[in-house]
Design a protein around this motif. Structure first.
Motif, PDB file in Angstrom:
ATOM      1  N   VAL A 118      54.600  68.644  28.450  1.00 49.37           N
ATOM      2  CA  VAL A 118      54.951  67.513  27.586  1.00 49.37           C
ATOM      3  C   VAL A 118      56.377  67.670  27.059  1.00 49.37           C
ATOM      4  CG1 VAL A 118      54.459  66.400  25.368  1.00 49.37           C
ATOM      5  CG2 VAL A 118      52.577  66.980  26.928  1.00 49.37           C
ATOM      6  N   LEU A 119      56.721  68.862  26.615  1.00 47.43           N
ATOM      7  CA  LEU A 119      58.061  69.094  26.070  1.00 47.43           C
ATOM      8  C   LEU A 119      59.131  68.924  27.149  1.00 47.43           C
ATOM      9  CD1 LEU A 119      59.886  69.827  23.734  1.00 47.43           C
ATOM     10  CD2 LEU A 119      59.434  72.249  24.191  1.00 47.43           C
ATOM     11  N   VAL A 120      58.858  69.386  28.364  1.00 46.61           N
ATOM     12  CA  VAL A 120      59.809  69.201  29.467  1.00 46.61           C
ATOM     13  C   VAL A 120      60.076  67.711  29.692  1.00 46.61           C
ATOM     14  CG1 VAL A 120      60.090  69.389  31.971  1.00 46.61           C
ATOM     15  CG2 VAL A 120      59.324  71.358  30.665  1.00 46.61           C
ATOM     16  N   VAL A 121      59.031  66.905  29.703  1.00 45.65           N
ATOM     17  CA  VAL A 121      59.178  65.467  29.925  1.00 45.65           C
ATOM     18  C   VAL A 121      59.951  64.826  28.772  1.00 45.65           C
ATOM     19  CG1 VAL A 121      57.922  63.286  30.171  1.00 45.65           C
ATOM     20  CG2 VAL A 121      57.101  65.340  31.339  1.00 45.65           C
ATOM     21  N   ILE A 122      59.664  65.244  27.542  1.00 45.60           N
ATOM     22  CA  ILE A 122      60.368  64.702  26.384  1.00 45.60           C
ATOM     23  C   ILE A 122      61.850  65.056  26.438  1.00 45.60           C
ATOM     24  CG2 ILE A 122      60.630  64.882  23.876  1.00 45.60           C
ATOM     25  CD1 ILE A 122      57.602  65.149  23.679  1.00 45.60           C
ATOM     26  N   LEU A 123      62.177  66.299  26.799  1.00 41.54           N
ATOM     27  CA  LEU A 123      63.578  66.705  26.896  1.00 41.54           C
ATOM     28  C   LEU A 123      64.287  65.945  28.008  1.00 41.54           C
ATOM     29  CD1 LEU A 123      63.368  70.578  26.319  1.00 41.54           C
ATOM     30  CD2 LEU A 123      63.943  68.780  24.669  1.00 41.54           C
ATOM     31  N   LEU A 124      63.580  65.691  29.110  1.00 45.44           N
ATOM     32  CA  LEU A 124      64.153  64.877  30.176  1.00 45.44           C
ATOM     33  C   LEU A 124      64.470  63.478  29.670  1.00 45.44           C
ATOM     34  CD1 LEU A 124      64.908  64.344  33.131  1.00 45.44           C
ATOM     35  CD2 LEU A 124      62.495  63.863  33.587  1.00 45.44           C
ATOM     36  N   THR A 168      57.493  54.882  24.532  1.00 44.38           N
ATOM     37  CA  THR A 168      58.299  54.742  25.742  1.00 44.38           C
ATOM     38  C   THR A 168      57.439  54.897  26.986  1.00 44.38           C
ATOM     39  OG1 THR A 168      58.815  57.103  25.930  1.00 44.38           O
ATOM     40  CG2 THR A 168      60.227  55.774  24.478  1.00 44.38           C
ATOM     41  N   LEU A 169      58.033  54.609  28.138  1.00 42.26           N
ATOM     42  CA  LEU A 169      57.336  54.818  29.407  1.00 42.26           C
ATOM     43  C   LEU A 169      56.988  56.289  29.587  1.00 42.26           C
ATOM     44  CD1 LEU A 169      59.480  52.502  31.728  1.00 42.26           C
ATOM     45  CD2 LEU A 169      57.306  51.974  30.585  1.00 42.26           C
ATOM     46  N   PHE A 170      57.863  57.170  29.106  1.00 39.19           N
ATOM     47  CA  PHE A 170      57.596  58.601  29.179  1.00 39.19           C
ATOM     48  C   PHE A 170      56.393  58.965  28.323  1.00 39.19           C
ATOM     49  CE2 PHE A 170      61.882  58.406  30.693  1.00 39.19           C
ATOM     50  CZ  PHE A 170      62.006  59.474  31.572  1.00 39.19           C
ATOM     51  N   GLN A 171      56.281  58.355  27.142  1.00 33.34           N
ATOM     52  CA  GLN A 171      55.153  58.629  26.263  1.00 33.34           C
ATOM     53  C   GLN A 171      53.842  58.161  26.881  1.00 33.34           C
ATOM     54  OE1 GLN A 171      54.950  60.110  23.080  1.00 33.34           O
ATOM     55  NE2 GLN A 171      56.996  60.862  23.596  1.00 33.34           N
ATOM     56  N   LEU A 172      53.866  57.040  27.555  1.00 28.02           N
ATOM     57  CA  LEU A 172      52.653  56.554  28.216  1.00 28.02           C
ATOM     58  C   LEU A 172      52.230  57.506  29.330  1.00 28.02           C
ATOM     59  CD1 LEU A 172      53.397  52.715  28.409  1.00 28.02           C
ATOM     60  CD2 LEU A 172      52.080  53.971  26.681  1.00 28.02           C
ATOM     61  N   TRP A 173      53.217  58.044  30.075  1.00 23.30           N
ATOM     62  CA  TRP A 173      52.885  59.028  31.111  1.00 23.30           C
ATOM     63  C   TRP A 173      52.301  60.277  30.480  1.00 23.30           C
ATOM     64  CZ3 TRP A 173      53.847  64.080  32.262  1.00 23.30           C
ATOM     65  CH2 TRP A 173      53.475  64.522  33.539  1.00 23.30           C
ATOM     66  N   ILE A 174      52.860  60.712  29.348  1.00 26.13           N
ATOM     67  CA  ILE A 174      52.361  61.904  28.661  1.00 26.13           C
ATOM     68  C   ILE A 174      50.915  61.719  28.237  1.00 26.13           C
ATOM     69  CG2 ILE A 174      52.574  63.220  26.503  1.00 26.13           C
ATOM     70  CD1 ILE A 174      55.638  62.930  26.820  1.00 26.13           C
ATOM     71  N   ILE A 175      50.588  60.540  27.714  1.00 25.27           N
ATOM     72  CA  ILE A 175      49.196  60.267  27.319  1.00 25.27           C
ATOM     73  C   ILE A 175      48.278  60.412  28.523  1.00 25.27           C
ATOM     74  CG2 ILE A 175      47.613  58.449  26.555  1.00 25.27           C
ATOM     75  CD1 ILE A 175      49.848  57.432  24.730  1.00 25.27           C
ATOM     76  N   TRP A 176      48.669  59.802  29.648  1.00 30.60           N
ATOM     77  CA  TRP A 176      47.849  59.899  30.868  1.00 30.60           C
ATOM     78  C   TRP A 176      47.698  61.353  31.296  1.00 30.60           C
ATOM     79  CZ3 TRP A 176      49.466  61.992  35.540  1.00 30.60           C
ATOM     80  CH2 TRP A 176      48.545  61.881  36.597  1.00 30.60           C
ATOM     81  N   PHE A 177      48.788  62.112  31.264  1.00 26.05           N
ATOM     82  CA  PHE A 177      48.751  63.511  31.683  1.00 26.05           C
ATOM     83  C   PHE A 177      47.845  64.332  30.771  1.00 26.05           C
ATOM     84  CE2 PHE A 177      50.525  67.787  30.849  1.00 26.05           C
ATOM     85  CZ  PHE A 177      50.246  68.379  32.072  1.00 26.05           C
ATOM     86  N   GLN A 178      47.959  64.148  29.464  1.00 27.91           N
ATOM     87  CA  GLN A 178      47.124  64.910  28.534  1.00 27.91           C
ATOM     88  C   GLN A 178      45.647  64.600  28.717  1.00 27.91           C
ATOM     89  OE1 GLN A 178      49.201  63.727  24.902  1.00 27.91           O
ATOM     90  NE2 GLN A 178      49.859  65.846  24.592  1.00 27.91           N
TER      91      GLN A 178
END
Length: 224
Positions: A118-124, A168-178
């Motif tokens: 999650v942190l890697v995606v957020i930093l990206l 954000t779109l990244f946050q939506l992906w993070i939710i799916w991943f978690q």
């Protein structure tokens, strides 16, 4: 079974790595990866501050400051952002992991692995903010990757724009991943997992909006 943490393997061979994490009895490289990610967050936020992102309050009074005073203000701003990066990275890694551990019973270290991704995606996402701000002049809360730009057309309330800007779109992906990660490691029913994860993010978006609003207020008061 020993699992060696390799974050990019999780991203590109997710099913295989999730199975290995599920079966793992020991985890190696966890704290090494944590340290690298925390240092990366500190460096990224310091770099963003060096580029002037978020320093509008300082720039607006530059003409009224002497050159040494202006440089000192920029230095303190960079130090503050670096410390923010430290606190932010530690929060992302450890706080959601603890809350989800209490909710799901999944081993804490295995949840930290999830939060590392999650942190890697957020930093990206933060890295992508840089060209958006520099070349488009759009702050993060009205980034085209977020819902904040839509909210800005509907309301002028800063807190609401910050809130939707955090989605954000990244946050939506993070939710799916978690949800996928927790589902593979827990016997909890999937709808309940979705509810817990979305609620956790909702609280995070509220906290982000509050932090951004307060941060702007403090900067205006400190440098204004």
């Amino acid at each position: 079974m020993t699992y060696h943490v390799h974050l990019f393997k999780i991203l590109f061979s997710m099913e295989d790595d999730l199975f290995r994490i599920q079966k793992a009895e020991r985890i190696q490289n966890l704290w090494k990866v944590n340290t690298i990610l925390i240092l990366s967050a500190i460096g990224l936020y310091a770099w963003m501050a060096f580029l002037g992102l978020g320093s509008e309050s300082i720039s607006s009074i530059a003409v009224s400051l002497t050159q040494p005073a202006y440089e000192t203000s920029k230095l303190w701003f960079m130090i503050g952002r670096a410390l923010y990066g430290l606190v932010f990275a530690m929060f992302i890694l450890f706080v959601p992991s603890l809350l989800l551990y209490l909710l799901t019973g999944i081993p804490y270290k295995k949840l930290i692995i999830m939060q590392q991704v999650v942190l890697v995606v957020i930093l990206l996402e933060r890295v992508l903010w840089v060209p958006i701000v520099i070349f488009s002049g759009l702050n993060w809360q009205v980034s085209p990757l977020s819902f904040g730009i839509i909210a800005s057309y509907i309301t002028e309330i800063p807190w609401m724009i910050y809130f939707f800007g955090a989605i954000t779109l990244f946050q939506l992906w993070i939710i799916w991943f978690q949800v996928k990660y927790i589902t593979s490691l827990s016997e909890m029913k999937k709808p309940l997992i979705w509810i817990n994860v979305v609620l956790l993010h909702f609280l995070g978006w509220c906290l982000t909006a509050l932090t951004a609003f307060t941060d702007s207020y403090i900067l205006s008061g400190w440098f204004g």
